[in-house]
Design an enzyme around this catalytic site. Structure first.
Site, mmCIF file in Angstrom:
data_model
loop_
_atom_site.group_PDB
_atom_site.id
_atom_site.type_symbol
_atom_site.label_atom_id
_atom_site.label_comp_id
_atom_site.label_asym_id
_atom_site.label_seq_id
_atom_site.Cartn_x
_atom_site.Cartn_y
_atom_site.Cartn_z
ATOM 1 N N HIS A 1 14.813 34.503 60.197
ATOM 2 C CA HIS A 1 14.195 33.636 59.191
ATOM 3 C C HIS A 1 15.117 32.488 58.778
ATOM 4 O O HIS A 1 14.900 31.870 57.745
ATOM 5 C CB HIS A 1 13.774 34.469 57.974
ATOM 6 C CG HIS A 1 12.750 35.505 58.324
ATOM 7 N ND1 HIS A 1 11.458 35.185 58.645
ATOM 8 C CD2 HIS A 1 12.855 36.851 58.473
ATOM 9 C CE1 HIS A 1 10.792 36.294 58.954
ATOM 10 N NE2 HIS A 1 11.626 37.319 58.858
ATOM 11 N N ASN B 1 48.945 37.262 29.187
ATOM 12 C CA ASN B 1 47.921 37.524 30.201
ATOM 13 C C ASN B 1 46.579 37.369 29.510
ATOM 14 O O ASN B 1 46.312 38.076 28.541
ATOM 15 C CB ASN B 1 48.092 38.948 30.758
ATOM 16 C CG ASN B 1 46.932 39.356 31.655
ATOM 17 O OD1 ASN B 1 46.267 38.514 32.235
ATOM 18 N ND2 ASN B 1 46.696 40.646 31.759
ATOM 19 N N GLY B 2 45.755 36.449 29.998
ATOM 20 C CA GLY B 2 44.441 36.245 29.384
ATOM 21 C C GLY B 2 44.133 34.762 29.292
ATOM 22 O O GLY B 2 44.770 33.940 29.972
ATOM 23 N N TRP C 1 48.827 34.260 37.695
ATOM 24 C CA TRP C 1 47.639 33.849 38.454
ATOM 25 C C TRP C 1 47.061 32.696 37.654
ATOM 26 O O TRP C 1 46.518 32.889 36.566
ATOM 27 C CB TRP C 1 46.645 35.012 38.557
ATOM 28 C CG TRP C 1 45.478 34.709 39.449
ATOM 29 C CD1 TRP C 1 45.442 34.825 40.820
ATOM 30 C CD2 TRP C 1 44.181 34.264 39.055
ATOM 31 N NE1 TRP C 1 44.202 34.460 41.282
ATOM 32 C CE2 TRP C 1 43.407 34.109 40.230
ATOM 33 C CE3 TRP C 1 43.591 33.961 37.837
ATOM 34 C CZ2 TRP C 1 42.082 33.686 40.214
ATOM 35 C CZ3 TRP C 1 42.266 33.530 37.813
ATOM 36 C CH2 TRP C 1 41.529 33.402 38.996
ATOM 37 N N CYS D 1 47.721 38.009 36.239
ATOM 38 C CA CYS D 1 49.029 37.935 35.606
ATOM 39 C C CYS D 1 49.563 39.338 35.330
ATOM 40 O O CYS D 1 48.830 40.209 34.883
ATOM 41 C CB CYS D 1 49.022 37.166 34.294
ATOM 42 S SG CYS D 1 48.439 35.483 34.458
ATOM 43 N N GLU E 1 38.026 37.856 52.680
ATOM 44 C CA GLU E 1 39.059 37.722 51.650
ATOM 45 C C GLU E 1 40.475 37.811 52.193
ATOM 46 O O GLU E 1 41.387 37.237 51.614
ATOM 47 C CB GLU E 1 38.850 38.724 50.504
ATOM 48 C CG GLU E 1 39.168 40.153 50.820
ATOM 49 C CD GLU E 1 39.025 41.077 49.609
ATOM 50 O OE1 GLU E 1 39.424 40.701 48.514
ATOM 51 O OE2 GLU E 1 38.523 42.199 49.795
ATOM 52 N N ARG F 1 49.071 41.455 40.731
ATOM 53 C CA ARG F 1 48.186 40.933 39.678
ATOM 54 C C ARG F 1 48.158 39.403 39.636
ATOM 55 O O ARG F 1 47.371 38.807 38.906
ATOM 56 C CB ARG F 1 48.648 41.449 38.310
ATOM 57 C CG ARG F 1 48.680 42.950 38.203
ATOM 58 C CD ARG F 1 49.137 43.371 36.837
ATOM 59 N NE ARG F 1 48.199 42.966 35.831
ATOM 60 C CZ ARG F 1 47.177 43.702 35.402
ATOM 61 N NH1 ARG F 1 46.996 44.900 35.894
ATOM 62 N NH2 ARG F 1 46.371 43.257 34.479
ATOM 63 N N GLU G 1 30.108 44.925 52.338
ATOM 64 C CA GLU G 1 31.519 45.167 52.045
ATOM 65 C C GLU G 1 32.394 44.762 53.244
ATOM 66 O O GLU G 1 33.471 44.195 53.060
ATOM 67 C CB GLU G 1 31.721 46.647 51.675
ATOM 68 C CG GLU G 1 33.157 47.130 51.604
ATOM 69 C CD GLU G 1 34.045 46.370 50.624
ATOM 70 O OE1 GLU G 1 33.542 45.540 49.849
ATOM 71 O OE2 GLU G 1 35.269 46.604 50.663
ATOM 72 N N LYS H 1 35.483 42.106 53.031
ATOM 73 C CA LYS H 1 36.853 42.472 53.415
ATOM 74 C C LYS H 1 37.417 41.446 54.390
ATOM 75 O O LYS H 1 38.534 40.988 54.261
ATOM 76 C CB LYS H 1 36.811 43.861 54.047
ATOM 77 C CG LYS H 1 37.934 44.778 53.810
ATOM 78 C CD LYS H 1 38.066 45.450 52.478
ATOM 79 C CE LYS H 1 37.904 44.589 51.289
ATOM 80 N NZ LYS H 1 37.618 45.292 50.057
ATOM 81 N N LYS I 1 44.646 41.123 41.858
ATOM 82 C CA LYS I 1 44.038 42.445 41.921
ATOM 83 C C LYS I 1 43.112 42.738 40.748
ATOM 84 O O LYS I 1 42.033 43.279 40.911
ATOM 85 C CB LYS I 1 45.160 43.483 41.979
ATOM 86 C CG LYS I 1 44.683 44.905 42.088
ATOM 87 C CD LYS I 1 44.286 45.216 43.493
ATOM 88 C CE LYS I 1 43.745 46.616 43.650
ATOM 89 N NZ LYS I 1 42.885 46.719 44.839
HETATM 90 C C1 F6R Z 1 37.847 43.110 46.935
HETATM 91 C C2 F6R Z 1 38.167 43.581 45.599
HETATM 92 C C3 F6R Z 1 37.398 43.028 44.461
HETATM 93 C C4 F6R Z 1 37.215 44.093 43.368
HETATM 94 C C5 F6R Z 1 36.568 43.468 42.131
HETATM 95 C C6 F6R Z 1 36.313 44.506 41.046
HETATM 96 O O1 F6R Z 1 38.587 43.771 47.899
HETATM 97 O O2 F6R Z 1 39.048 44.363 45.415
HETATM 98 O O3 F6R Z 1 36.169 42.500 44.867
HETATM 99 O O4 F6R Z 1 36.433 45.122 43.869
HETATM 100 O O5 F6R Z 1 37.387 42.459 41.622
HETATM 101 O O6 F6R Z 1 37.499 45.092 40.632
HETATM 102 P P1 F6R Z 1 37.504 46.455 39.838
HETATM 103 O O7 F6R Z 1 36.982 47.505 40.753
HETATM 104 O O8 F6R Z 1 38.923 46.680 39.453
HETATM 105 O O9 F6R Z 1 36.601 46.273 38.660
#
Ligand code: F6R
Length: 605
Positions: A501, A99-100, A75, A2, A485, A27, A478, A482, A600
């Site tokens: 295995h 937000n929360g 969100w 949010c 997602e 967000r 990672e 990527k 985000k």
């Molecule tokens: C994936 C991504 C998330 C963040 C995770 C932690 O691309 O961005 O997996 O890495 O939500 O977020 P931060 O780094 O802001 O604590």
């Protein structure tokens, strides 16, 4: 999780709010809304399921002149995605955005008998009802009484119908910043929304009240004592938060990585050696511990996996990597002899913040690697190592990961010096190899179009597997996150030797396998695992060093990274994996920057 914005002042409030919501949309983008309340006008509420663009269309015909209002991009947590659950929420004389999560909202509904008056399914509306219940003409009293009843995280912006042109803000855990320029006051979830107007802002302290007025911004404690805000300055400008000709933020941010690396590494070098004097990080932090616990979520946690693979053999002390959301429930073996390294781009991830607080309770010293200046994690850590990636807007993290890695490398090197593992000459050699990462990344970017062919194969796949050994496995984790997602392809990473295995049962004709084989001492072993999947028909995309011997029939597509020593191959490999995910998502016509169901900044548990 949010985005919230509030504005009062001389400008057109609706314009300020809609522009701000566009900046904050990363967000959350399930629904968006605005409410306006300025003197001489009736309260106005518009909210719509869908992105901010839908809200903007609904507002296009509006002929209102308003100078005060609040806006929200959601969100969804409690209640589905629809117009009614969108914010702002109105209850009697109260209009608010949140937000929360209010954890005890069920209990509040019963205690206060709100059952029949609620129109939405949200926890937020319950809070709005409660503010209205306690409001008897004194907003401070109503806020004080209401927050005493609330359990959970919140950032609220509240307008009272009989007090037009003013916005009252209060928060616990969820982030909120505020700013004032002549004739205008602003509040927002983060500073990106304020940058068009000012680069000077302050973080609203928890449980303190901020009152936005046209000519003033007031910070006071809950007893009404006025306080001086601690102002911060953003070092980047509006351009940094724009796409600058790139079709997506993600592609722009991938291209910003060489600069982000330089900005993070170079200011920390003194005579070619890592020096954290400016960061006020003493060597005693590194020499006085017996073990390291890295705590983070998602991509930041995968940066931590690389950190572990680098640090443990170098420093010869145990290094654990912990998923922050699990850490607090598994009685971590952390004490005053543990250095806890917390990694977070946003500095607001609530799981990571909770893990930080627990680590401190257990007596550990906390060093955080954070991108957002002044964020909660940065403020609560014993020491902060700021990464200088600039604003990261795309939901999928790229440049933040890159600089988290660079930070871990610098910390590992300084720690090796502080513990007598490295002499200055060793450290200088390490740093010069780290600096070679910058041109290595640039070389991959210069030839990025080659990656499109591989992406066109992936775009048709249902599943993909990433394999590697040692450090290569850490990078693969990672890479697979990527891809899944942003392209919605089921992707998993495996230690290459582990396939046989169980997982190899999933390999069929043309199943894409991305094999990362950049570690010299296990290169042959990884190639054997590649042969095993190839024999079962896999479509193999192989990443090796430029000077590696690659048997002719071993893969379908081969990417070579510039020759470098094993410890440093992650930097160019990461760019290949990021571009693979980017082009795959783009070719599938998906919303690269705002993948479904995500946001985000994850400020809910
Ligand atoms: C994936 C991504 C998330 C963040 C995770 C932690 O691309 O961005 O997996 O890495 O939500 O977020 P931060 O780094 O802001 O604590």
């Amino acid at each position: 999780m949010c985005g919230i914005i509030g504005y009062t002042g001389q400008m057109d409030a609706l314009k300020v709010l809609l522009n701000g919501l566009e900046q904050l949309e990363y967000r959350g983008y399930d629904s968006a809304g605005v409410a306006l309340l300025s003197s001489g006008h009736d309260r106005l509420l518009i909210k719509k399921a869908g992105p901010v663009a839908t809200l903007k269309e609904s507002c296009a015909e509006l002929k209102v002149e308003s100078h005060c209002g609040i806006g929200h991009t959601r969100w969804a947590t409690h209640g589905g995605v629809n117009d009614i659950n969108a914010h702002p929420h109105i209850a009697g004389r109260v209009t608010l955005i949140h937000n929360g999560i209010i954890e005890n909202y069920h209990n509040l509904i019963e205690r206060f008998g709100f059952q029949d008056s609620l129109v939405s399914e949200t926890d937020t509306e319950v809070a709005a009802r409660l503010f209205d219940y306690y409001y008897e003409g004194n907003p401070r009293e109503a806020i004080k009484k209401t927050i005493r009843e609330l359990t959970g995280a919140y950032a609220f912006c509240i307008m009272f119908e009989d007090i037009p042109d003013e916005i009252f803000c209060i928060r616990n855990v969820s982030p909120m910043v505020a700013a004032h320029i002549e004739g205008s006051s602003f509040v927002a979830s983060d500073v990106t929304a304020l940058i068009p107007y000012t680069n000077r802002y302050f973080v609203i302290p928890e449980y303190e009240l901020v009152i936005l007025k046209k000519d003033d911004i007031i910070l006071e404690d809950l007893d009404g004592n006025r306080k001086e805000p601690e102002f911060l300055e953003v070092s980047w400008n509006l351009e940094a938060a724009k796409k600058n000709g790139f079709p997506h933020y993600m592609l722009k941010e991938i291209h910003e990585q060489p600069e982000a690396l330089r900005n993070t590494i170079l200011p920390r070098l003194e005579n070619g050696l890592p020096d954290f004097t400016e960061d006020r990080i003493p060597d005693s932090l590194f020499s006085g511990c017996d073990k390291i616990a890295i705590v983070a979520c998602g991509t930041a946690m995968y940066a931590g996996m690389v950190g572990k693979a680098l640090m443990e053999p170098l420093l010869k002390i145990p290094v654990s990597v912990n998923i922050a959301s699990e850490y607090r429930y598994e009685s971590p073996l952390v004490d005053e002899r543990t250095l806890v390294i917390v990694i977070s781009q946003s500095g607001e991830t609530i799981d990571t913040l909770a893990a930080l607080r627990l680590s401190k309770e257990l007596g550990a010293k906390v060093l955080s690697i954070v991108n957002v200046k002044g964020s909660t994690i940065a403020r609560e850590s014993d020491h902060v190592f700021y990464t200088h990636a600039g604003p990261e807007i795309a939901v999928a993290s790229t440049k933040a990961y890159m600089v988290q890695l660079a930070s871990l490398y610098l910390i590992a090197c300084r720690m090796a010096m502080a513990r007598g593992v490295y002499q200055e000459t060793d450290a200088a050699a390490f740093v010069s190899r780290l600096l070679e990462a910058v041109p290595a990344v640039e070389k991959i970017l210069a030839k990025k179009d080659r990656i499109k062919t591989a992406a066109s194969i992936l775009a048709k796949a249902q599943d993909a597997f990433f394999v590697g050994r040692g450090l290569d496995y850490a990078f693969s984790l990672e890479g697979s996150l990527k891809l899944k997602e942003i392209s919605y392809i089921h992707a998993e990473a495996y230690a290459a030797g582990e396939l046989k295995h169980g997982t190899i049962a999933l390999i069929e004709k043309q199943t894409p396998v991305i094999a990362v084989a950049t570690q010299d001492h296990i290169y042959g072993k990884t190639l054997s695992n590649v042969r095993e999947v190839r024999a079962r028909g896999a479509f193999v995309i192989l990443i090796t060093k430029k000077d590696a011997e690659v048997p002719e029939d071993i893969c379908d597509i081969h990417f070579a990274i510039p020759a470098s020593s094993d410890q440093f191959t992650v930097f160019p490999v990461a760019v290949i994996l990021q571009l693979l995910a980017y082009y795959t998502s783009d070719m599938k016509g998906l919303n690269v920057d705002k993948p479904r169901n995500l946001a985000k900044s994850v400020t809910v548990e």
